[in-house]
Motif scaffolding. Structure first.
Motif, PDB file in Angstrom:
ATOM      1  N   THR A 299       0.846  -1.256   0.231  1.00 15.01           N
ATOM      2  CA  THR A 299       0.056  -0.079  -0.253  1.00 15.01           C
ATOM      3  C   THR A 299       0.946   1.518   0.068  1.00 15.01           C
ATOM      4  OG1 THR A 299      -1.735  -1.210   1.279  1.00 15.01           O
ATOM      5  CG2 THR A 299      -1.962   1.106   1.330  1.00 15.01           C
ATOM      6  N   LEU A 300       0.833   2.108  -0.977  1.00 15.16           N
ATOM      7  CA  LEU A 300       1.331   3.422  -1.025  1.00 15.16           C
ATOM      8  C   LEU A 300       0.464   4.339  -0.223  1.00 15.16           C
ATOM      9  CD1 LEU A 300       2.449   3.861  -4.894  1.00 15.16           C
ATOM     10  CD2 LEU A 300       3.744   2.629  -2.592  1.00 15.16           C
ATOM     11  N   VAL A 301       1.147   5.401   0.570  1.00 17.69           N
ATOM     12  CA  VAL A 301       0.688   6.059   1.443  1.00 17.69           C
ATOM     13  C   VAL A 301       0.891   7.800   0.872  1.00 17.69           C
ATOM     14  CG1 VAL A 301       0.541   7.291   3.678  1.00 17.69           C
ATOM     15  CG2 VAL A 301       0.884   4.667   3.309  1.00 17.69           C
ATOM     16  N   ASP A 302      -0.297   8.219   0.725  1.00 14.37           N
ATOM     17  CA  ASP A 302      -0.408   9.649   0.400  1.00 14.37           C
ATOM     18  C   ASP A 302       0.488   9.954  -1.132  1.00 14.37           C
ATOM     19  OD1 ASP A 302      -0.593  12.478   0.094  1.00 14.37           O
ATOM     20  OD2 ASP A 302       0.471  13.095   1.846  1.00 14.37           O
ATOM     21  N   GLU A 303       0.311   9.002  -1.980  1.00 10.90           N
ATOM     22  CA  GLU A 303       0.912   8.752  -3.109  1.00 10.90           C
ATOM     23  C   GLU A 303       1.268  10.093  -3.721  1.00 10.90           C
ATOM     24  OE1 GLU A 303       1.153   5.963  -7.057  1.00 10.90           O
ATOM     25  OE2 GLU A 303      -0.962   6.286  -5.997  1.00 10.90           O
ATOM     26  N   THR A 304       0.095  11.129  -3.849  1.00  6.51           N
ATOM     27  CA  THR A 304       0.402  12.169  -4.616  1.00  6.51           C
ATOM     28  C   THR A 304       1.774  13.108  -4.085  1.00  6.51           C
ATOM     29  OG1 THR A 304      -1.232  13.452  -3.310  1.00  6.51           O
ATOM     30  CG2 THR A 304      -1.739  12.205  -5.309  1.00  6.51           C
ATOM     31  N   SER A 305       2.010  12.949  -2.907  1.00  7.47           N
ATOM     32  CA  SER A 305       3.180  13.762  -2.141  1.00  7.47           C
ATOM     33  C   SER A 305       4.660  13.109  -2.535  1.00  7.47           C
ATOM     34  CB  SER A 305       2.728  13.878  -0.461  1.00  7.47           C
ATOM     35  OG  SER A 305       3.127  12.690  -0.085  1.00  7.47           O
ATOM     36  N   MET A 306       4.391  12.077  -3.005  1.00  3.81           N
ATOM     37  CA  MET A 306       5.714  11.365  -3.384  1.00  3.81           C
ATOM     38  C   MET A 306       6.404  12.037  -4.619  1.00  3.81           C
ATOM     39  SD  MET A 306       4.778   7.397  -2.606  1.00  3.81           S
ATOM     40  CE  MET A 306       6.090   6.632  -2.921  1.00  3.81           C
TER      41      MET A 306
END
Length: 596
Positions: A299-306
């Protein structure tokens, strides 16, 4: 996770054919960028701005992962090997730090905190946790992907108890197996808290599904099982293992604090047996109606901030976990592959033995709604509830529900009566209704005071029957408007004044519109007053359900959350039953976590 392009050094065109025009354009653009970067690098080097002596570590892409404690050691081993072997993503070394953290704690933090967490990847033991994190709609966004491993949920027993139930030849369904332990005075059954353990919750859901197939009063049987498990409940999977009898000695077996059986994953039994000897090892029963799987979704967490490099590195590590060497590492730690195929190298050390059906196909995974209902049932079974149900009786509740040929009020009443069946005789429930100027200057009216559902009612019957009759008698008030704010405050104050210690106290309010009483308290004043009078020692969450498309979920959520509750939306009033159980579970879990 969805489909992503692979990092450049990992993706290859195996066909050897010439790239399509779009690929050629990409290559051309990339070539120009490389030349530009090279020219810039030369200028920077001449100016002493860059050094060509950078180590792999200096240029590495660094990611942080939190993983369920059971799988963290295996994934950490893969990450450490990748670091040692200088595995790269887009030419940069891949450094992944893996930290063990309970899945329920991560889910709670992502739900309650909108700040970007200190990790980019989450590996919980079940997709029920990302579902819970996403369900709030207010926390950190998560993007669940494919599973990397699996482990079936089983019932583990010390050898003497397993033998008494006919292991390994005797086969049971989930319902039969739990009934056998409940009927035996020699087998005490323990479990991790289903509110905190995917193993406990999936097992309870399996028991429920198995009981339904038996017919009869399955709800009563499952509630009885939940009561039994609650008496011997541990906080988590690690703690439940500590409750097991450590040997076959009379002192250990006769100790009332010791369990002879526990609900456990196969991998947990594998790890336990690896460190145990003789009578301390466990035997496993695999129910014949199938075992649910822990499935470990990446699971990716807060993907848009990566950043782009972080996102591609996370994908690179995901593909690395699928490689044969990584899967072998997971198997050495007691995990099955994603499809749940049984390997003797895992099953036998974990305590499985033929003819136990350990290779039987996994049971169909329960839906998110079924898990919510199971957890709601657990919450109200283990901790008796005291609820004030407050129902909108404004004229708009006479609106016909599309496709049902019934009014909102009629469908709401039927759903409330159905929800009532989920509560035990020890639960206390009362009923109010509200509409503008319903009782003199008041926008609300108390119809049935809260009392134990099993208590006798005046005039005969039980309080449950009296409440069912009162629900059925609810009618919209012609011309009545929605007197929401004054009602919320009055119901909250009344619930505080009649608070019962040791129970889950809450106000469940259903409304199909926004406040329409111009003479009532304002929204800002209501929120300020609720904040002022809220008492952590006597928590009373408001559980506000916006019914129908015109209702404002954001408004009721803003008000309810200051009490520790929340707002929910149902377009079809028939969904109210499931939402009440979800709301009770969510608020009950939050209250429990706050008190720890």
């Amino acid at each position: 996770m969805g489909r992503h392009s692979l990092p450049d050094d990992y993706a290859r065109d195996a066909s050897g054919d010439e790239s399509p025009p779009r690929r050629r354009r990409t290559v051309a653009i990339a070539t120009m960028l490389v030349l530009a970067v090279a020219a810039g690098t030369a200028v920077a080097a001449q100016g002493g701005l860059l050094s060509f002596s950078k180590s792999c570590e200096d240029s590495a892409v660094r990611l942080s992962m939190v993983a369920s404690p059971d799988i963290a050691p295996a994934v950490r081993a893969v990450a450490d090997k990748a670091r040692k072997d200088e595995v790269r993503s887009d030419g940069r070394c891949l450094y992944v730090t893996v930290t063990a953290r309970d899945s329920y704690k991560v889910a709670n933090s992502l739900t309650s905190d909108t700040r970007t967490p200190d990790f980019q990847i989450w590996l919980p033991d079940s997709d029920l946790w990302p579902d819970r994190a996403k369900g709030s709609g207010d926390g950190v966004p998560v993007t669940p992907g494919d599973s990397i491993a699996s482990s079936p949920v089983t019932m583990a027993m010390v050898p003497s108890a397993a033998k008494s139930l006919g292991w390994p030849k005797k086969k049971y369904s989930w319902a039969e197996l739990t009934a056998a332990t409940m009927d035996s005075d020699k087998v005490r059954l323990g479990s991790a808290d289903p509110a905190r353990s995917a193993t406990g919750l999936l097992a309870l859901a399996g028991i429920g599904a198995s009981s339904e197939k038996q017919g009869g009063d399955s709800d009563t049987r499952v509630a009885a099982t939940a009561k039994l498990l609650a008496q011997r409940m541990s906080d988590g999977d690690t703690q439940v293992l500590e409750t097991l009898a450590q040997s076959d000695s009379g002192a250990e077996q006769g100790n009332p604090e010791r369990n002879q059986a526990v609900l456990l994953s196969e991998q947990a039994a594998f790890a336990h047996n690896a460190e145990s000897t003789g009578g301390g090892k466990l035997d496993l029963f695999y129910p014949k109606d199938g075992t649910p799987l822990l499935n470990y979704p990446y699971t990716l967490v807060d993907e848009t901030s990566m950043s782009t490099s972080e996102s591609r590195a996370a994908l690179r590590f995901r593909t690395l976990l699928d490689e044969p060497s990584s899967q072998a590492t997971l198997e050495k730690h007691g995990f099955r592959n994603v499809d749940g195929t049984a390997a003797e190298s895992v099953v036998a050390p974990a305590g499985g033995k033929k003819p136990q059906p350990y290779a039987t196909a996994a049971a169909a995974a329960p839906t998110a709604e079924e898990l919510q209902q199971t957890l709601g049932m657990w919450t109200i079974t283990v901790q008796s509830a005291r609820l004030t149900t407050v129902v909108d009786a404004s004229g708009s509740m006479a609106t016909i529900v599309p496709g049902r040929n019934q009014s909102r009020m009629d469908v709401t009443k039927a759903s409330l009566i159905q929800a009532l069946n989920q509560f035990t005789p020890n639960d206390e429930i009362g009923l109010w209704e509200f509409a503008t100027a319903l009782d003199g200057d008041k926008d609300y009216r108390r119809l049935v005071p809260a009392a134990r559902l099993g208590d006798p009612a005046k005039g005969g019957g039980t309080h449950r029957e009296k409440l069912t009759t009162a629900f059925a008698a609810l009618k919209p008030v012609p011309g009545g408007a929605t007197g929401l704010y004054d009602t919320m405050l009055a119901a909250y104050k009344d619930a505080q004044a009649t608070y019962v210690k040791g129970k889950f106290n809450a106000v469940v309010i259903l409304t199909d519109g926004s406040n329409q009483d111009n003479l009532s308290i304002s929204r800002s004043a209501l929120i300020a007053e609720l904040k002022r009078i809220a008492d952590p020692e006597r928590p009373v969450p408001l559980l506000a359900i916006a019914v129908g498309p015109e209702a404002d979920r954001e408004e009721v959520n803003e008000i309810a959350k200051v009490t520790g509750g929340g707002g929910y939306q149902v377009i079809d009033p028939a969904e109210i039953q499931a939402v009440i159980l979800q709301a009770v579970m969510t608020a009950g879990q939050s209250s429990h976590a706050t008190q720890q």
